[in-house]
Design a protein around this motif. Structure first.
Motif, PDB file in Angstrom:
ATOM      1  N   ARG A   1       0.836  -1.209   0.000  1.00  0.00           N
ATOM      2  CA  ARG A   1       0.000   0.000   0.000  1.00  0.00           C
ATOM      3  C   ARG A   1       0.870   1.257   0.000  1.00  0.00           C
ATOM      4  O   ARG A   1       0.589   2.223  -0.704  1.00  0.00           O
ATOM      5  CB  ARG A   1      -0.931  -0.012   1.217  1.00  0.00           C
ATOM      6  CG  ARG A   1      -1.768   1.232   1.371  1.00  0.00           C
ATOM      7  CD  ARG A   1      -2.761   1.416   0.241  1.00  0.00           C
ATOM      8  NE  ARG A   1      -3.419   2.712   0.348  1.00  0.00           N
ATOM      9  CZ  ARG A   1      -3.595   3.545  -0.663  1.00  0.00           C
ATOM     10  NH1 ARG A   1      -3.203   3.224  -1.866  1.00  0.00           N
ATOM     11  NH2 ARG A   1      -4.178   4.695  -0.488  1.00  0.00           N
TER      12      ARG A   1
ATOM     13  N   PRO B   1      -3.648  -2.123  -4.024  1.00  0.00           N
ATOM     14  CA  PRO B   1      -4.319  -1.804  -2.764  1.00  0.00           C
ATOM     15  C   PRO B   1      -4.799  -0.351  -2.736  1.00  0.00           C
ATOM     16  O   PRO B   1      -4.107   0.550  -3.186  1.00  0.00           O
ATOM     17  CB  PRO B   1      -3.228  -2.033  -1.718  1.00  0.00           C
ATOM     18  CG  PRO B   1      -1.948  -1.851  -2.447  1.00  0.00           C
ATOM     19  CD  PRO B   1      -2.203  -2.263  -3.860  1.00  0.00           C
TER      20      PRO B   1
ATOM     21  N   LYS C   1      -6.656   0.630   0.305  1.00  0.00           N
ATOM     22  CA  LYS C   1      -6.803   0.988   1.717  1.00  0.00           C
ATOM     23  C   LYS C   1      -6.200  -0.102   2.594  1.00  0.00           C
ATOM     24  O   LYS C   1      -6.481  -1.281   2.408  1.00  0.00           O
ATOM     25  CB  LYS C   1      -8.291   1.161   2.052  1.00  0.00           C
ATOM     26  CG  LYS C   1      -8.574   1.540   3.485  1.00  0.00           C
ATOM     27  CD  LYS C   1     -10.071   1.674   3.697  1.00  0.00           C
ATOM     28  CE  LYS C   1     -10.400   2.021   5.128  1.00  0.00           C
ATOM     29  NZ  LYS C   1     -11.854   2.083   5.335  1.00  0.00           N
ATOM     30  N   TRP C   2      -5.375   0.299   3.534  1.00  0.00           N
ATOM     31  CA  TRP C   2      -4.835  -0.611   4.541  1.00  0.00           C
ATOM     32  C   TRP C   2      -5.418  -0.217   5.874  1.00  0.00           C
ATOM     33  O   TRP C   2      -5.472   0.968   6.225  1.00  0.00           O
ATOM     34  CB  TRP C   2      -3.309  -0.523   4.582  1.00  0.00           C
ATOM     35  CG  TRP C   2      -2.676  -1.352   5.658  1.00  0.00           C
ATOM     36  CD1 TRP C   2      -2.411  -2.694   5.605  1.00  0.00           C
ATOM     37  CD2 TRP C   2      -2.246  -0.922   6.951  1.00  0.00           C
ATOM     38  NE1 TRP C   2      -1.835  -3.121   6.771  1.00  0.00           N
ATOM     39  CE2 TRP C   2      -1.726  -2.049   7.623  1.00  0.00           C
ATOM     40  CE3 TRP C   2      -2.257   0.291   7.613  1.00  0.00           C
ATOM     41  CZ2 TRP C   2      -1.224  -1.981   8.918  1.00  0.00           C
ATOM     42  CZ3 TRP C   2      -1.752   0.355   8.902  1.00  0.00           C
ATOM     43  CH2 TRP C   2      -1.236  -0.774   9.539  1.00  0.00           C
TER      44      TRP C   2
ATOM     45  N   LEU D   1      -6.675  -5.359   4.036  1.00  0.00           N
ATOM     46  CA  LEU D   1      -6.250  -4.637   2.849  1.00  0.00           C
ATOM     47  C   LEU D   1      -7.403  -4.653   1.852  1.00  0.00           C
ATOM     48  O   LEU D   1      -7.913  -5.722   1.507  1.00  0.00           O
ATOM     49  CB  LEU D   1      -5.009  -5.301   2.241  1.00  0.00           C
ATOM     50  CG  LEU D   1      -4.274  -4.531   1.155  1.00  0.00           C
ATOM     51  CD1 LEU D   1      -3.661  -3.257   1.725  1.00  0.00           C
ATOM     52  CD2 LEU D   1      -3.175  -5.397   0.545  1.00  0.00           C
TER      53      LEU D   1
END
Length: 155
Positions: free
Chosen positions: A89, A124, A126-127, A144
């Motif tokens: 990410r 990705p 959003k983490w 994730l």
């Protein structure tokens, strides 16, 4: 006498022909590398826009399939020493769009691969780090959210 249910008895009675894919027997590979500790995958779906149009004077609204929408997977796993999710990410945030392929494998009772769902051009978006609670005794998890452009199902 209680009925006996097994694969042979269910063949022909169900659409699965007695071959069930259990939701708790699965694996996940990112660029052909098996990822351990995954306990949840959500968002396995693929859809198209619906385009409405009129045709002449028939006073009906018709529709046809439009462009395919990108999908989003949510992968949740145990949070540990492996920083692979966060690092992937972070690379995207820094402008290095690192697109990868992801495979989700479903396994039968014998743990043989029964179906494979491949996702292409994934990155990705959003983490989410672990939710910490001193009153809880569960494992810390990270998730994730991954966007994908194409989905193919094998087997």
């Amino acid at each position: 006498m209680a009925p006996k249910f097994n694969r042979d008895a269910l063949k022909g009675l169900t659409k699965t022909n007695g071959d069930f894919h259990l939701s708790h027997k699965f694996g996940c590979e990112i660029d052909s590398v098996m990822i351990g500790g995954i306990h949840k995958i959500d968002g396995i779906e693929f859809e198209a826009e619906v385009v409405e149009y009129s045709d002449g004077d028939d006073m009906l609204t018709h529709c046809r399939p439009g462009q395919l929408k990108p999908g989003r997977l949510m992968v949740e796993r145990d949070h540990g020493n492996d920083k692979a999710f966060f690092t992937w990410r972070k690379a995207v945030i820094e402008g290095k769009t690192d697109r990868r392929s992801i495979s989700v494998t479903l396994h039968n009772d014998k743990s043989d691969e029964a179906r494979r769902i491949n996702f292409y051009n994934c990155f990705p978006v959003k983490w989410t780090g672990p939710a910490l609670n001193s009153h809880a005794s569960g494992h810390a998890s990270e998730s994730l959210e991954i966007a994908f452009e194409e989905l193919q199902m094998n087997k």
